[in-house]
Motif scaffolding. Structure first.
Motif: not given
Length: 221
Positions: A11-15, A17, A77, A104, A205-207
């Motif tokens: 996963s890229e946006r939240v490493h 996760k 993605n 998530t 979807d974010t930290e």
């Protein structure tokens, strides 16, 4: 019924996760598996799809689930979601109903209720999909302007108790018949039954979402 848990490690946006420790040494994947088993699913009916073999084997050792190694090409993605869903079901060689459990939204616990509801609606619906009610002052971007959704500015201001009920679809959990997946290749069929969930939805979807979900989960479990 088989349950597929999508759990890629890249996963890229939240490493990382899906797999990094979320509460103590339990990841979001661990938490989701635990909740599914508590809801009555057999561990051998839970399929975890990931490109990381080490993570999959750790999940097998801890929970006894079925691992499914995902090709790296299926982690991109830019890949069409319908292509990924059809490919995953074909790889899993599933016959019968398929459930999709995303990791998530860790606050969701109504899996057993979803299954019992599905048994009562499947004669007229081809899928069951979890949604969350939302009643807020929402707006959408319209060029350089913001357009209210379901309410008005100024003299025609809508009181909060009169706002229309809207729904968020965070892809938390869905059940589809085999025929529905073949037709739609998606998480929602052509004749969905909407399961309106209780509680708070925090779709990571974010930290910041990740930290908020940790705090909410710790306070409610």
């Amino acid at each position: 019924m088989k349950v597929i848990i999508p759990a890629k490690a890249c996963s890229e946006r939240v490493h990382d996760k899906n797999w990094r420790p979320f509460i103590d040494d339990f990841s979001l994947v661990d938490i989701t598996i635990t909740k599914l088993i508590a809801a009555g699913f057999n561990s051998q009916d839970i399929i975890v799809s990931s490109e990381c073999e080490n993570r999959l084997q750790a999940a097998v050792k801890r929970h006894g689930i079925v691992p499914m190694l995902r090709d790296l090409a299926m982690c991109c993605n830019d890949l069409s979601l319908c292509t990924w869903i059809r490919s995953t079901v074909e790889q899993a060689n599933i016959e019968g109903d398929v459930a999709w459990a995303q990791v998530t939204n860790p606050g969701f616990t109504q899996y057993a209720h979803c299954v019992s509801t599905w048994e009562s609606v499947r004669h007229f619906a081809d899928s069951l999909v979890v949604a969350y009610p939302v009643k807020r002052y929402l707006m959408m971007e319209a060029g350089s302007w913001m357009r209210p959704i379901g309410w008005s500015f100024g003299e025609h201001h809508t009181k909060s108790q009169q706002l229309p009920m809207m729904y968020e679809m965070p892809f938390t959990f869905s059940i589809l018949s085999q025929e529905s997946i073949e037709r739609s290749g998606y998480h929602i069929g052509l004749r969905p039954h909407w399961f309106v969930a209780d509680g708070k939805c925090i779709d990571i979807d974010t930290e910041d979402d990740y930290r908020a979900a940790q705090a909410y989960y710790s306070a409610t479990h």
